[in-house]
Design a protein around this motif. Structure first.
Motif, PDB file in Angstrom:
ATOM      1  N   MET A   1      -0.893   2.347   2.379  1.00  0.00           N
ATOM      2  CA  MET A   1      -2.495   2.248   2.404  1.00  0.00           C
ATOM      3  C   MET A   1      -2.904   0.810   2.784  1.00  0.00           C
ATOM      4  O   MET A   1      -2.109  -0.195   2.551  1.00  0.00           O
ATOM      5  N   GLU A   2      -4.060   0.625   3.262  1.00  0.00           N
ATOM      6  CA  GLU A   2      -4.571  -0.681   3.571  1.00  0.00           C
ATOM      7  C   GLU A   2      -5.518  -0.895   2.562  1.00  0.00           C
ATOM      8  O   GLU A   2      -6.358  -0.003   2.217  1.00  0.00           O
ATOM      9  N   ILE A   3      -5.509  -2.223   1.940  1.00  0.00           N
ATOM     10  CA  ILE A   3      -6.844  -2.657   0.968  1.00  0.00           C
ATOM     11  C   ILE A   3      -7.308  -4.019   1.358  1.00  0.00           C
ATOM     12  O   ILE A   3      -6.791  -4.910   1.896  1.00  0.00           O
ATOM     13  N   HIS A   4      -8.523  -3.792   1.591  1.00  0.00           N
ATOM     14  CA  HIS A   4      -9.480  -4.909   2.039  1.00  0.00           C
ATOM     15  C   HIS A   4     -10.143  -5.721   0.715  1.00  0.00           C
ATOM     16  O   HIS A   4     -10.880  -5.058   0.130  1.00  0.00           O
ATOM     17  N   ILE A   5      -9.925  -6.783   0.703  1.00  0.00           N
ATOM     18  CA  ILE A   5     -10.220  -7.538  -0.204  1.00  0.00           C
ATOM     19  C   ILE A   5     -11.023  -8.939   0.175  1.00  0.00           C
ATOM     20  O   ILE A   5     -10.490  -9.851   0.752  1.00  0.00           O
ATOM     21  N   GLY A   6     -12.398  -8.650   0.513  1.00  0.00           N
ATOM     22  CA  GLY A   6     -12.973  -9.782   1.057  1.00  0.00           C
ATOM     23  C   GLY A   6     -12.543  -9.983   2.555  1.00  0.00           C
ATOM     24  O   GLY A   6     -12.485  -8.860   3.439  1.00  0.00           O
TER      25      GLY A   6
ATOM     26  N   ALA B   1      -4.513  -6.297   2.932  1.00  0.00           N
ATOM     27  CA  ALA B   1      -3.128  -6.342   2.322  1.00  0.00           C
ATOM     28  C   ALA B   1      -2.620  -4.738   2.525  1.00  0.00           C
ATOM     29  O   ALA B   1      -3.392  -3.680   2.378  1.00  0.00           O
ATOM     30  N   ASP B   2      -1.371  -4.679   2.877  1.00  0.00           N
ATOM     31  CA  ASP B   2      -0.768  -3.278   2.922  1.00  0.00           C
ATOM     32  C   ASP B   2      -0.087  -3.029   1.824  1.00  0.00           C
ATOM     33  O   ASP B   2       0.665  -3.667   1.102  1.00  0.00           O
ATOM     34  N   VAL B   3      -0.375  -1.842   0.930  1.00  0.00           N
ATOM     35  CA  VAL B   3       0.132  -1.816  -0.211  1.00  0.00           C
ATOM     36  C   VAL B   3       0.626  -0.070  -0.297  1.00  0.00           C
ATOM     37  O   VAL B   3       0.224   0.729   0.379  1.00  0.00           O
ATOM     38  N   THR B   4       1.906  -0.007  -0.824  1.00  0.00           N
ATOM     39  CA  THR B   4       2.887   1.203  -0.775  1.00  0.00           C
ATOM     40  C   THR B   4       2.953   1.437  -2.210  1.00  0.00           C
ATOM     41  O   THR B   4       3.615   0.309  -2.988  1.00  0.00           O
ATOM     42  N   LEU B   5       2.933   2.620  -2.876  1.00  0.00           N
ATOM     43  CA  LEU B   5       3.149   2.895  -4.364  1.00  0.00           C
ATOM     44  C   LEU B   5       4.546   3.369  -3.935  1.00  0.00           C
ATOM     45  O   LEU B   5       4.972   4.163  -3.147  1.00  0.00           O
ATOM     46  N   VAL B   6       5.628   2.708  -4.905  1.00  0.00           N
ATOM     47  CA  VAL B   6       6.771   2.934  -4.558  1.00  0.00           C
ATOM     48  C   VAL B   6       7.449   4.057  -5.765  1.00  0.00           C
ATOM     49  O   VAL B   6       7.861   5.225  -5.572  1.00  0.00           O
ATOM     50  N   SER B   7       6.685   3.787  -7.102  1.00  0.00           N
ATOM     51  CA  SER B   7       6.840   4.725  -8.085  1.00  0.00           C
ATOM     52  C   SER B   7       5.878   4.747  -9.085  1.00  0.00           C
ATOM     53  O   SER B   7       5.186   3.652  -9.349  1.00  0.00           O
TER      54      SER B   7
ATOM     55  N   GLY C   1     -15.822   6.724  -3.354  1.00  0.00           N
ATOM     56  CA  GLY C   1     -14.867   6.980  -3.822  1.00  0.00           C
ATOM     57  C   GLY C   1     -13.414   5.912  -3.239  1.00  0.00           C
ATOM     58  O   GLY C   1     -12.353   6.019  -3.650  1.00  0.00           O
ATOM     59  N   LYS C   2     -13.894   5.281  -2.218  1.00  0.00           N
ATOM     60  CA  LYS C   2     -12.977   4.467  -1.576  1.00  0.00           C
ATOM     61  C   LYS C   2     -13.183   2.947  -1.658  1.00  0.00           C
ATOM     62  O   LYS C   2     -12.584   2.327  -0.886  1.00  0.00           O
ATOM     63  N   SER C   3     -14.218   2.591  -2.551  1.00  0.00           N
ATOM     64  CA  SER C   3     -14.540   1.371  -2.481  1.00  0.00           C
ATOM     65  C   SER C   3     -14.710   0.854  -3.945  1.00  0.00           C
ATOM     66  O   SER C   3     -15.161   1.827  -4.655  1.00  0.00           O
TER      67      SER C   3
ATOM     68  N   ASP D   1     -11.966  -2.232  -0.536  1.00  0.00           N
ATOM     69  CA  ASP D   1     -12.077  -1.287   0.242  1.00  0.00           C
ATOM     70  C   ASP D   1     -10.902  -0.533   0.505  1.00  0.00           C
ATOM     71  O   ASP D   1     -10.066  -1.515   0.684  1.00  0.00           O
ATOM     72  N   ILE D   2     -10.622   0.683   0.265  1.00  0.00           N
ATOM     73  CA  ILE D   2      -9.535   1.326   0.345  1.00  0.00           C
ATOM     74  C   ILE D   2      -9.418   2.152   1.688  1.00  0.00           C
ATOM     75  O   ILE D   2     -10.147   3.102   1.997  1.00  0.00           O
ATOM     76  N   VAL D   3      -8.571   1.797   2.546  1.00  0.00           N
ATOM     77  CA  VAL D   3      -8.560   2.488   3.706  1.00  0.00           C
ATOM     78  C   VAL D   3      -7.109   3.228   3.598  1.00  0.00           C
ATOM     79  O   VAL D   3      -5.753   2.724   3.858  1.00  0.00           O
ATOM     80  N   ASP D   4      -7.146   4.573   3.559  1.00  0.00           N
ATOM     81  CA  ASP D   4      -5.852   5.413   3.355  1.00  0.00           C
ATOM     82  C   ASP D   4      -5.233   5.609   4.575  1.00  0.00           C
ATOM     83  O   ASP D   4      -5.976   5.248   5.505  1.00  0.00           O
ATOM     84  N   THR D   5      -4.168   6.122   4.447  1.00  0.00           N
ATOM     85  CA  THR D   5      -3.372   6.309   5.850  1.00  0.00           C
ATOM     86  C   THR D   5      -4.091   7.246   6.765  1.00  0.00           C
ATOM     87  O   THR D   5      -4.047   6.974   7.965  1.00  0.00           O
ATOM     88  N   GLN D   6      -4.523   8.497   6.318  1.00  0.00           N
ATOM     89  CA  GLN D   6      -5.420   9.160   7.211  1.00  0.00           C
ATOM     90  C   GLN D   6      -6.678   8.436   7.780  1.00  0.00           C
ATOM     91  O   GLN D   6      -6.611   8.585   9.108  1.00  0.00           O
ATOM     92  N   ALA D   7      -7.553   8.036   6.930  1.00  0.00           N
ATOM     93  CA  ALA D   7      -8.682   7.189   7.514  1.00  0.00           C
ATOM     94  C   ALA D   7      -8.044   6.089   8.561  1.00  0.00           C
ATOM     95  O   ALA D   7      -8.772   6.056   9.675  1.00  0.00           O
ATOM     96  N   LYS D   8      -6.908   5.280   8.364  1.00  0.00           N
ATOM     97  CA  LYS D   8      -6.503   4.448   9.316  1.00  0.00           C
ATOM     98  C   LYS D   8      -6.001   5.068  10.585  1.00  0.00           C
ATOM     99  O   LYS D   8      -6.324   4.608  11.729  1.00  0.00           O
ATOM    100  N   TYR D   9      -5.389   6.023  10.364  1.00  0.00           N
ATOM    101  CA  TYR D   9      -4.797   6.887  11.463  1.00  0.00           C
ATOM    102  C   TYR D   9      -5.929   7.389  12.435  1.00  0.00           C
ATOM    103  O   TYR D   9      -5.923   7.104  13.637  1.00  0.00           O
ATOM    104  N   LEU D  10      -7.130   7.967  11.986  1.00  0.00           N
ATOM    105  CA  LEU D  10      -8.122   8.290  12.584  1.00  0.00           C
ATOM    106  C   LEU D  10      -8.796   7.331  13.364  1.00  0.00           C
ATOM    107  O   LEU D  10      -9.127   7.266  14.531  1.00  0.00           O
ATOM    108  N   ARG D  11      -8.924   5.926  12.671  1.00  0.00           N
ATOM    109  CA  ARG D  11      -9.471   4.950  13.390  1.00  0.00           C
ATOM    110  C   ARG D  11      -8.903   4.628  14.387  1.00  0.00           C
ATOM    111  O   ARG D  11      -9.503   4.184  15.572  1.00  0.00           O
ATOM    112  N   MET D  12      -7.425   4.201  14.354  1.00  0.00           N
ATOM    113  CA  MET D  12      -6.750   3.837  15.629  1.00  0.00           C
ATOM    114  C   MET D  12      -6.464   4.861  16.639  1.00  0.00           C
ATOM    115  O   MET D  12      -6.675   4.312  17.617  1.00  0.00           O
TER     116      MET D  12
END
Length: 172
Positions: free
Chosen positions: A1-6, A10-16, A62-64, A77-88
């Motif tokens: 997912m993408e995280i916007h800080i100002g 940042a591209d953030v991936t949960l590994v475990s 719930g995304k900010s 702001d959290i831009v999850d994969t689905q929101a990013k996909y739909l925007r793109m």
């Protein structure tokens, strides 16, 4: 997912995640942290022997979040994969580029054209499955299929070029 800080993205991936121990990648760099969340929105973070406390104030959608730390505050702001996909995907429908690009990792389900074939505006040239959803990729301008760089069944990466196009230039 993408995280916007100002202004930073940042591209953030949960590994475990195992209890409070969380491992994730930020822009490809691994981080191991211990996070304890309290009911009041406060959390305690341990990273490489350092302790951080943060107050998380969740936005309406719930995304900010507004994050307050000792002498520092951030809006995130959290831009999850689905929101990013739909925007793109929406952005690709606005104007035709000279290529069809995968907006996210997925699998090529169907290719409806062949190299050298003419495609008319609105023709579906490729079907891609991502996040258990199938999406049709259409051309928005008349064009010729220049090259097909994938085959049905191929797994593809985000931003991978799938098909190159030669746009038909109409001269008036």
């Amino acid at each position: 997912m993408e995280i916007h800080i100002g202004d930073r993205i940042a591209d953030v991936t949960l590994v475990s995640k195992d209890g409070n121990e969380v491992q994730f990648l930020i822009d490809g760099k691994p981080y191991n942290v211990d996070i304890v969340m309290a009911e009041n929105g406060n959390c305690s973070i341990l990273h490489e022997g350092n302790s951080y406390n943060a107050e998380l104030i969740r936005g309406e959608n719930g995304k900010s979040y507004d994050i307050n730390m000792f002498y520092r505050s951030f809006h995130v702001d959290i831009v999850d994969t689905q929101a990013k996909y739909l925007r793109m995907k929406k952005g690709t429908e606005e104007r035709q580029d000279d290529k069809i690009v995968a907006p996210m990792p997925g699998k090529v389900v169907k290719i409806n054209v062949s190299k050298g074939e003419q495609a008319k505006a609105g023709d579906i040239v490729l079907v891609l499955e991502a996040m258990k959803m199938q999406s049709n990729y259409k051309v928005t301008s008349d064009c010729t299929i220049k090259d097909i760089l994938v085959q049905e069944g191929d797994s593809v990466n985000a931003n991978q070029v799938l098909i190159t196009l030669e746009l038909n230039n109409e001269k008036e």
